[in-house]
Write a protein that holds these residues in place. Sequence first.
Motif, mmCIF file in Angstrom:
data_model
loop_
_atom_site.group_PDB
_atom_site.id
_atom_site.type_symbol
_atom_site.label_atom_id
_atom_site.label_comp_id
_atom_site.label_asym_id
_atom_site.label_seq_id
_atom_site.Cartn_x
_atom_site.Cartn_y
_atom_site.Cartn_z
ATOM 1 N N THR A 74 -26.239 4.668 -17.778
ATOM 2 C CA THR A 74 -26.773 3.389 -18.256
ATOM 3 C C THR A 74 -26.943 3.498 -19.775
ATOM 4 O O THR A 74 -26.927 4.603 -20.332
ATOM 5 C CB THR A 74 -28.124 3.073 -17.591
ATOM 6 O OG1 THR A 74 -29.043 4.131 -17.884
ATOM 7 C CG2 THR A 74 -27.977 2.944 -16.077
ATOM 8 N N PRO A 75 -27.109 2.374 -20.464
ATOM 9 C CA PRO A 75 -27.160 2.410 -21.936
ATOM 10 C C PRO A 75 -28.273 3.274 -22.510
ATOM 11 O O PRO A 75 -28.163 3.740 -23.655
ATOM 12 C CB PRO A 75 -27.352 0.938 -22.317
ATOM 13 C CG PRO A 75 -26.812 0.171 -21.173
ATOM 14 C CD PRO A 75 -27.132 0.983 -19.952
ATOM 15 N N GLU A 76 -29.349 3.501 -21.732
ATOM 16 C CA GLU A 76 -30.470 4.291 -22.246
ATOM 17 C C GLU A 76 -30.109 5.758 -22.456
ATOM 18 O O GLU A 76 -30.840 6.491 -23.132
ATOM 19 C CB GLU A 76 -31.658 4.206 -21.287
ATOM 20 C CG GLU A 76 -32.293 2.831 -21.192
ATOM 21 C CD GLU A 76 -31.519 1.878 -20.315
ATOM 22 O OE1 GLU A 76 -31.810 0.665 -20.359
ATOM 23 O OE2 GLU A 76 -30.602 2.340 -19.579
ATOM 24 N N VAL A 117 -20.837 3.508 -13.980
ATOM 25 C CA VAL A 117 -21.308 2.890 -15.218
ATOM 26 C C VAL A 117 -21.963 1.558 -14.858
ATOM 27 O O VAL A 117 -21.336 0.702 -14.236
ATOM 28 C CB VAL A 117 -20.139 2.656 -16.196
ATOM 29 C CG1 VAL A 117 -20.644 2.049 -17.490
ATOM 30 C CG2 VAL A 117 -19.396 3.956 -16.457
ATOM 31 N N LYS A 118 -23.236 1.386 -15.263
ATOM 32 C CA LYS A 118 -23.950 0.179 -14.847
ATOM 33 C C LYS A 118 -24.993 -0.209 -15.886
ATOM 34 O O LYS A 118 -25.809 0.621 -16.293
ATOM 35 C CB LYS A 118 -24.655 0.439 -13.516
ATOM 36 C CG LYS A 118 -24.996 -0.807 -12.721
ATOM 37 C CD LYS A 118 -23.771 -1.378 -12.034
ATOM 38 C CE LYS A 118 -24.160 -2.483 -11.048
ATOM 39 N NZ LYS A 118 -22.976 -3.118 -10.454
ATOM 40 N N LEU A 154 -13.078 -2.127 -17.888
ATOM 41 C CA LEU A 154 -13.538 -3.478 -17.611
ATOM 42 C C LEU A 154 -14.791 -3.892 -18.360
ATOM 43 O O LEU A 154 -15.305 -4.989 -18.130
ATOM 44 C CB LEU A 154 -13.760 -3.641 -16.101
ATOM 45 C CG LEU A 154 -12.552 -3.323 -15.213
ATOM 46 C CD1 LEU A 154 -12.867 -3.663 -13.762
ATOM 47 C CD2 LEU A 154 -11.303 -4.061 -15.680
ATOM 48 N N SER A 155 -15.311 -3.047 -19.240
ATOM 49 C CA SER A 155 -16.509 -3.414 -20.005
ATOM 50 C C SER A 155 -16.622 -2.526 -21.232
ATOM 51 O O SER A 155 -15.966 -1.475 -21.326
ATOM 52 C CB SER A 155 -17.771 -3.272 -19.140
ATOM 53 O OG SER A 155 -18.024 -1.903 -18.855
ATOM 54 N N ASP A 156 -17.485 -2.917 -22.160
ATOM 55 C CA ASP A 156 -17.762 -2.079 -23.324
ATOM 56 C C ASP A 156 -18.361 -0.749 -22.900
ATOM 57 O O ASP A 156 -18.065 0.294 -23.487
ATOM 58 C CB ASP A 156 -18.732 -2.795 -24.273
ATOM 59 C CG ASP A 156 -18.085 -3.959 -25.002
ATOM 60 O OD1 ASP A 156 -16.837 -4.048 -25.009
ATOM 61 O OD2 ASP A 156 -18.826 -4.795 -25.555
ATOM 62 N N MET A 157 -19.243 -0.784 -21.885
ATOM 63 C CA MET A 157 -19.857 0.463 -21.419
ATOM 64 C C MET A 157 -18.824 1.423 -20.841
ATOM 65 O O MET A 157 -18.901 2.636 -21.068
ATOM 66 C CB MET A 157 -20.931 0.161 -20.359
ATOM 67 C CG MET A 157 -22.287 -0.201 -20.917
ATOM 68 S SD MET A 157 -23.530 -0.174 -19.614
ATOM 69 C CE MET A 157 -23.512 1.579 -19.187
#
Length: 304
Positions: A192-194, A160-161, A58-61
């Motif tokens: 998280t992206p970090e 995933v957030k 549901l998302s790129d992440m």
Amino acid sequence: MRTTKRFSPAVLDRFLRQERGTGTGQEYIPWHQVSRGDPSSSGRSHWHIFRSRQDHLLSDMEQTCFHFITMMAGVEDCREQYPLSVDASVHPLLDYGFGNPLKQYPGTREIAKELGYRHPKTHGAGASCEWIQTTDLLVALNHAHNPKAPSPKSMLAVAVKPTAELSKRARQLLAIERRYWLARGAEWILITPELYVPEVKKTLEEISPWTTKTEPVSHTSQRLAAALAKEHCHRTFRDLLTVLECHFGSEELAKRALWQAVWNGLIPLDLKHGWSPTRPLKLLDPTEFTKLNPVACRRSSWNS
């Protein structure tokens, strides 16, 4: 183009009738799906065909974390948008024939009460019901080839957030999800992206058409590609592919063998620097290659 439907008790009831959240492997049906009949997700959605099943991300992440998971050894199954039981339930490993069918584990309603948090609800058409929380990616790991493992199978739950969405309420819901899996003896991490390098994400997106989105080549072919890559690592990618094509008989098979060997860690390519037809390979120590994968290393942004 996806619809703008909203969640309601009727929508959740439809999901239950469709037996969403049940099955394993090719038979698994995700709770939330990328379809016209589902309420829209806030991010860009993706479809993948992996191990003969269409995956709904549901998302790129979520796609990035899915990439990281499929690079890991011992992954028996990966179920996306996995629903958590509101009431007490048996262990999910029973779906794979492992565990005690008589033992019950607490549901989200009981856990929310223990934590002192309000359990989420959904409303619509004059009705309301308990909201069914989901785990973004639930991984079944097989440890059959690891005699030191405490059990032959285990579960890893991956939330995933985006950091910007970690509000106080979002953290409460994540705390419920975390306690849910810990009560079942599963690992739980928050990505998280970090936690990963953006250039690694980009490289995986570029090479995924030859890895998760195509037919796998044999381990023998991957090992041959790895041996040739290490032997010719001083040459450019273009020259290496020419060598591989001579051995495999086609450019398409050569690319699949090369990138699947990278994906599976047989060629520890420095994914931070990507690749270019005119540059030679830059290889890492296998340990450093693994560190590029936050899921494999169990890095987590949860610190409370």
